[in-house]
Design a protein around this motif. Structure first.
Motif, PDB file in Angstrom:
ATOM      1  N   MET A 185     -13.149   3.592  -9.588  1.00 48.99           N
ATOM      2  CA  MET A 185     -12.496   3.897 -10.861  1.00 48.99           C
ATOM      3  C   MET A 185     -11.833   5.258 -10.742  1.00 48.99           C
ATOM      4  SD  MET A 185     -15.505   2.672 -13.533  1.00 48.99           S
ATOM      5  CE  MET A 185     -14.403   2.190 -14.877  1.00 48.99           C
ATOM      6  N   MET A 186     -10.609   5.380 -11.252  1.00 46.72           N
ATOM      7  CA  MET A 186      -9.963   6.697 -11.223  1.00 46.72           C
ATOM      8  C   MET A 186      -9.254   6.983 -12.542  1.00 46.72           C
ATOM      9  SD  MET A 186      -6.829   6.296  -8.512  1.00 46.72           S
ATOM     10  CE  MET A 186      -5.341   5.355  -8.850  1.00 46.72           C
ATOM     11  N   ASN A 187      -9.187   8.265 -12.877  1.00 43.77           N
ATOM     12  CA  ASN A 187      -8.624   8.680 -14.161  1.00 43.77           C
ATOM     13  C   ASN A 187      -7.130   8.957 -14.055  1.00 43.77           C
ATOM     14  OD1 ASN A 187      -8.636  11.108 -12.787  1.00 43.77           O
ATOM     15  ND2 ASN A 187     -10.044  12.162 -14.190  1.00 43.77           N
ATOM     16  N   CYS A 188      -6.423   8.015 -13.436  1.00 44.42           N
ATOM     17  CA  CYS A 188      -4.987   8.151 -13.236  1.00 44.42           C
ATOM     18  C   CYS A 188      -4.342   6.772 -13.180  1.00 44.42           C
ATOM     19  CB  CYS A 188      -4.716   8.908 -11.932  1.00 44.42           C
ATOM     20  SG  CYS A 188      -2.974   9.039 -11.488  1.00 44.42           S
ATOM     21  N   ASP A 189      -3.217   6.629 -13.844  1.00 38.46           N
ATOM     22  CA  ASP A 189      -2.359   5.460 -13.663  1.00 38.46           C
ATOM     23  C   ASP A 189      -1.388   5.820 -12.541  1.00 38.46           C
ATOM     24  OD1 ASP A 189      -0.352   3.575 -13.695  1.00 38.46           O
ATOM     25  OD2 ASP A 189       0.330   4.025 -15.725  1.00 38.46           O
ATOM     26  N   PRO A 190      -1.545   5.225 -11.359  1.00 39.16           N
ATOM     27  CA  PRO A 190      -0.730   5.639 -10.215  1.00 39.16           C
ATOM     28  C   PRO A 190       0.686   5.083 -10.230  1.00 39.16           C
ATOM     29  CG  PRO A 190      -2.158   3.853  -9.565  1.00 39.16           C
ATOM     30  CD  PRO A 190      -2.511   4.167 -11.006  1.00 39.16           C
ATOM     31  N   GLY A 191       0.974   4.180 -11.171  1.00 40.87           N
ATOM     32  CA  GLY A 191       2.298   3.595 -11.214  1.00 40.87           C
ATOM     33  C   GLY A 191       2.532   2.520 -10.167  1.00 40.87           C
ATOM     34  N   LYS A 192       1.477   2.073  -9.515  1.00 44.79           N
ATOM     35  CA  LYS A 192       1.576   1.012  -8.519  1.00 44.79           C
ATOM     36  C   LYS A 192       0.262   0.256  -8.496  1.00 44.79           C
ATOM     37  CE  LYS A 192       0.709   4.640  -5.073  1.00 44.79           C
ATOM     38  NZ  LYS A 192       1.274   5.328  -3.899  1.00 44.79           N
ATOM     39  N   PRO A 193       0.275  -1.019  -8.067  1.00 45.11           N
ATOM     40  CA  PRO A 193      -0.939  -1.836  -8.138  1.00 45.11           C
ATOM     41  C   PRO A 193      -2.051  -1.347  -7.224  1.00 45.11           C
ATOM     42  CG  PRO A 193       0.806  -3.004  -6.972  1.00 45.11           C
ATOM     43  CD  PRO A 193       1.433  -1.777  -7.560  1.00 45.11           C
ATOM     44  N   GLN A 194      -3.244  -1.882  -7.476  1.00 47.37           N
ATOM     45  CA  GLN A 194      -4.443  -1.401  -6.789  1.00 47.37           C
ATOM     46  C   GLN A 194      -4.344  -1.473  -5.273  1.00 47.37           C
ATOM     47  OE1 GLN A 194      -4.404  -3.109  -9.598  1.00 47.37           O
ATOM     48  NE2 GLN A 194      -6.136  -2.606 -10.923  1.00 47.37           N
ATOM     49  N   ASN A 195      -3.758  -2.535  -4.750  1.00 45.93           N
ATOM     50  CA  ASN A 195      -3.725  -2.668  -3.293  1.00 45.93           C
ATOM     51  C   ASN A 195      -2.808  -1.642  -2.627  1.00 45.93           C
ATOM     52  OD1 ASN A 195      -1.545  -4.174  -4.493  1.00 45.93           O
ATOM     53  ND2 ASN A 195      -1.149  -5.097  -2.497  1.00 45.93           N
ATOM     54  N   GLU A 196      -1.958  -0.970  -3.432  1.00 46.54           N
ATOM     55  CA  GLU A 196      -1.070   0.051  -2.892  1.00 46.54           C
ATOM     56  C   GLU A 196      -1.510   1.466  -3.242  1.00 46.54           C
ATOM     57  OE1 GLU A 196       2.844  -0.776  -4.325  1.00 46.54           O
ATOM     58  OE2 GLU A 196       2.794  -2.871  -3.685  1.00 46.54           O
ATOM     59  N   SER A 197      -2.479   1.587  -4.138  1.00 43.08           N
ATOM     60  CA  SER A 197      -2.896   2.901  -4.626  1.00 43.08           C
ATOM     61  C   SER A 197      -4.110   3.405  -3.860  1.00 43.08           C
ATOM     62  CB  SER A 197      -3.215   2.830  -6.117  1.00 43.08           C
ATOM     63  OG  SER A 197      -4.462   2.182  -6.340  1.00 43.08           O
ATOM     64  N   LEU A 198      -4.593   4.566  -4.271  1.00 44.77           N
ATOM     65  CA  LEU A 198      -5.777   5.141  -3.640  1.00 44.77           C
ATOM     66  C   LEU A 198      -7.005   4.270  -3.870  1.00 44.77           C
ATOM     67  CD1 LEU A 198      -6.695   7.513  -1.949  1.00 44.77           C
ATOM     68  CD2 LEU A 198      -7.017   8.840  -4.054  1.00 44.77           C
ATOM     69  N   VAL A 199      -7.031   3.522  -4.957  1.00 47.72           N
ATOM     70  CA  VAL A 199      -8.128   2.567  -5.193  1.00 47.72           C
ATOM     71  C   VAL A 199      -8.231   1.593  -4.023  1.00 47.72           C
ATOM     72  CG1 VAL A 199      -8.885   0.628  -6.624  1.00 47.72           C
ATOM     73  CG2 VAL A 199      -8.072   2.728  -7.712  1.00 47.72           C
ATOM     74  N   GLY A 200      -7.116   0.995  -3.662  1.00 51.68           N
ATOM     75  CA  GLY A 200      -7.106   0.043  -2.562  1.00 51.68           C
ATOM     76  C   GLY A 200      -7.399   0.677  -1.219  1.00 51.68           C
ATOM     77  N   LYS A 201      -6.912   1.892  -1.022  1.00 54.93           N
ATOM     78  CA  LYS A 201      -7.153   2.574   0.250  1.00 54.93           C
ATOM     79  C   LYS A 201      -8.641   2.810   0.473  1.00 54.93           C
ATOM     80  CE  LYS A 201      -2.696   4.986   0.371  1.00 54.93           C
ATOM     81  NZ  LYS A 201      -2.019   6.309   0.333  1.00 54.93           N
ATOM     82  N   ILE A 202      -9.333   3.204  -0.590  1.00 58.64           N
ATOM     83  CA  ILE A 202     -10.773   3.450  -0.467  1.00 58.64           C
ATOM     84  C   ILE A 202     -11.511   2.147  -0.171  1.00 58.64           C
ATOM     85  CG2 ILE A 202     -12.843   4.085  -1.766  1.00 58.64           C
ATOM     86  CD1 ILE A 202     -11.176   6.242  -3.116  1.00 58.64           C
ATOM     87  N   ILE A 203     -11.150   1.087  -0.899  1.00 58.65           N
ATOM     88  CA  ILE A 203     -11.796  -0.205  -0.665  1.00 58.65           C
ATOM     89  C   ILE A 203     -11.545  -0.678   0.758  1.00 58.65           C
ATOM     90  CG2 ILE A 203     -11.792  -2.646  -1.317  1.00 58.65           C
ATOM     91  CD1 ILE A 203     -11.301  -1.718  -4.211  1.00 58.65           C
ATOM     92  N   ASN A 204     -10.340  -0.472   1.259  1.00 57.51           N
ATOM     93  CA  ASN A 204     -10.042  -0.868   2.632  1.00 57.51           C
ATOM     94  C   ASN A 204     -10.863  -0.072   3.646  1.00 57.51           C
ATOM     95  OD1 ASN A 204      -8.226  -2.961   2.258  1.00 57.51           O
ATOM     96  ND2 ASN A 204      -6.470  -1.595   2.125  1.00 57.51           N
ATOM     97  N   LYS A 205     -11.048   1.221   3.383  1.00 63.50           N
ATOM     98  CA  LYS A 205     -11.836   2.037   4.307  1.00 63.50           C
ATOM     99  C   LYS A 205     -13.283   1.555   4.355  1.00 63.50           C
ATOM    100  CE  LYS A 205      -9.259   6.398   4.171  1.00 63.50           C
ATOM    101  NZ  LYS A 205      -9.316   7.837   3.824  1.00 63.50           N
ATOM    102  N   ILE A 206     -13.839   1.315   3.171  1.00 66.49           N
ATOM    103  CA  ILE A 206     -15.222   0.829   3.115  1.00 66.49           C
ATOM    104  C   ILE A 206     -15.303  -0.575   3.690  1.00 66.49           C
ATOM    105  CG2 ILE A 206     -17.103   0.185   1.565  1.00 66.49           C
ATOM    106  CD1 ILE A 206     -16.104   2.432  -0.307  1.00 66.49           C
ATOM    107  N   GLY A 207     -14.344  -1.410   3.311  1.00 63.46           N
ATOM    108  CA  GLY A 207     -14.341  -2.787   3.798  1.00 63.46           C
ATOM    109  C   GLY A 207     -14.163  -2.893   5.291  1.00 63.46           C
ATOM    110  N   GLY A 208     -13.403  -1.964   5.871  1.00 66.17           N
ATOM    111  CA  GLY A 208     -13.229  -1.971   7.323  1.00 66.17           C
ATOM    112  C   GLY A 208     -14.545  -1.747   8.041  1.00 66.17           C
ATOM    113  N   ARG A 209     -15.381  -0.868   7.493  1.00 72.19           N
ATOM    114  CA  ARG A 209     -16.691  -0.615   8.085  1.00 72.19           C
ATOM    115  C   ARG A 209     -17.645  -1.788   7.879  1.00 72.19           C
ATOM    116  NH1 ARG A 209     -18.098   4.471   9.782  1.00 72.19           N
ATOM    117  NH2 ARG A 209     -16.214   5.563  10.421  1.00 72.19           N
ATOM    118  N   LYS A 210     -17.466  -2.479   6.753  1.00 79.76           N
ATOM    119  CA  LYS A 210     -18.361  -3.585   6.421  1.00 79.76           C
ATOM    120  C   LYS A 210     -17.884  -4.928   6.972  1.00 79.76           C
ATOM    121  CE  LYS A 210     -21.377  -1.411   3.759  1.00 79.76           C
ATOM    122  NZ  LYS A 210     -22.826  -1.421   4.013  1.00 79.76           N
ATOM    123  N   GLY A 211     -16.663  -4.952   7.526  1.00 77.05           N
ATOM    124  CA  GLY A 211     -16.141  -6.211   8.032  1.00 77.05           C
ATOM    125  C   GLY A 211     -15.554  -7.086   6.945  1.00 77.05           C
ATOM    126  N   TRP A 212     -15.236  -6.509   5.776  1.00 72.80           N
ATOM    127  CA  TRP A 212     -14.614  -7.275   4.694  1.00 72.80           C
ATOM    128  C   TRP A 212     -13.121  -7.420   4.950  1.00 72.80           C
ATOM    129  CZ3 TRP A 212     -16.806  -3.582   0.408  1.00 72.80           C
ATOM    130  CH2 TRP A 212     -18.211  -3.742   0.322  1.00 72.80           C
TER     131      TRP A 212
END
Length: 359
Positions: free
Chosen positions: A326-353
């Motif tokens: 969760m972040m307190n900013c509207d990044p002006g772009k969807p989740q998969n392109e924003s910092l939200v998605g980047k964090i999930i990808n980093k965690i998911g890369g370690r978990k094999g997601w």
């Protein structure tokens, strides 16, 4: 879970680069929350830090909770999942037309965005501080700027998927009609209190004092949005404020119930119903999305994006694992392109997601 200096070593730099003042992350694995942390500040220019109990606007993740509340009423025999919803409505009824003459709108249609409602462009905006919150009946009747025409189906219910805030407005009104309570009170009793979610609320900023430690919203430039705490006058669709940890707790217990556990407001049958695709869509669960990865494994997605905030839940029912950002900013772009998605990808890369995907 890797240490902060592993996955999150560059996060503060990335937050500054993308004008994100603050964010919170919670990770769960095999049915347990294993790591959560806050980063940055509650409001740009202020020194108060984001903590694990910081409250963010969950935006459309509200629908996941609303669906669980409605399904609990079905589980208790107070609502029928495939009944004509008009049979439960007293103060307002959906008008029949050529599309609903033979196929009536049901709760199942509403929860899976298949009631035939197509939200007009520009509808369901945030409330201005100069406006009084409208009555839900007025919204459904097309008497406000949030929906400028009476709600009705534009195609046969069940024949088309169309993501709809209007449909969840009707779910919220249905919950009020059946329980005889204001929506927020009903959701407290049906969902939030039984699960012990003390930092989560369907917040009407005009009636309830701001919870301590609530984050202000910011625009894509990192500027605090007007009013700081955006209010949408249709809580079933977009009224939930919560923490990453409490969203994670909800999902952990939902997934456990789907696997046969009993520590949730829904029994395994109804939890599995919520986590299954329905109708004409292969991805529409009830209040959530349940697509499949390249290997055919189901994963759960719920995400929110509104004035000043963006967030996402990404989880794997088969192993009871996932992440909430969760972040307190509207990044002006969807989740998969924003910092939200980047964090999930980093965690998911370690978990094999598989990589973060937008819905």
């Amino acid at each position: 879970m890797p240490k902060k200096n592993d996955i999150f070593i560059d996060l503060e730099r990335e937050m500054k680069s993308e004008n994100v003042p603050g964010m919170g992350v919670a990770v769960f694995s095999h049915g347990q929350i294993i790591w959560q942390k806050g980063f940055g500040v509650l409001e740009k220019g202020k020194a108060r830090p984001v903590k694990v109990n910081t409250v963010f606007h969950a935006c459309s993740i509200s629908k996941m909770f609303t669906a669980a509340g409605a399904l609990r009423l079905v589980q208790e025999g107070r609502l029928g999942l495939e009944d004509d919803v008009n049979g439960y409505m007293r103060s307002w009824k959906l008008q029949d037309n050529e599309y609903t003459a033979d196929t009536k709108v049901t709760l199942l249609h509403l929860l899976s965005h298949q009631a035939g409602f197509i939200d007009p462009e520009g509808s369901f905006d945030v409330l201005s501080k100069l406006e009084q919150p409208p009555a839900m009946n007025d919204i459904l009747s097309g008497q406000t700027r949030f929906l400028q025409e009476p709600l009705q189906s534009s195609c046969t219910p069940g024949s088309r998927f169309s993501y709809s805030d209007a449909g969840y407005c009707l779910v919220g009104q249905l919950i009020e009609e059946v329980t005889g309570m204001p929506f927020s009170t009903a959701m407290n009793r049906l969902v939030l209190q039984p699960l012990g979610l003390q930092r989560s609320l369907f917040w009407n900023i005009y009636k309830v004092k701001k919870p301590r430690g609530t984050s202000a919203g910011h625009d894509p430039h990192g500027t605090t949005v007007k009013g700081k705490y955006p209010f949408y006058p249709y809580p079933a669709a977009a009224g939930l404020w919560s923490t990453p940890g409490e969203l994670a707790e909800f999902v952990v217990r939902l997934l456990a119930a789907g696997a046969g556990g009993r520590d949730f407001i829904l029994n395994p049958e109804f939890a599995r119903l919520m986590l299954s695709a329905h109708g004409c869509s292969e991805e529409a669960g009830l209040g959530v999305f349940v697509p499949r990865d390249a290997k055919g494994q189901v994963y759960l997605v719920s995400q929110g994006w509104g004035i000043g905030f963006q967030c996402k839940v990404y989880a794997f029912p088969a192993e009871g694992s996932g992440v909430v950002v969760m972040m307190n900013c509207d990044p002006g772009k969807p989740q998969n392109e924003s910092l939200v998605g980047k964090i999930i990808n980093k965690i998911g890369g370690r978990k094999g997601w598989p990589s973060c995907q937008s819905m």
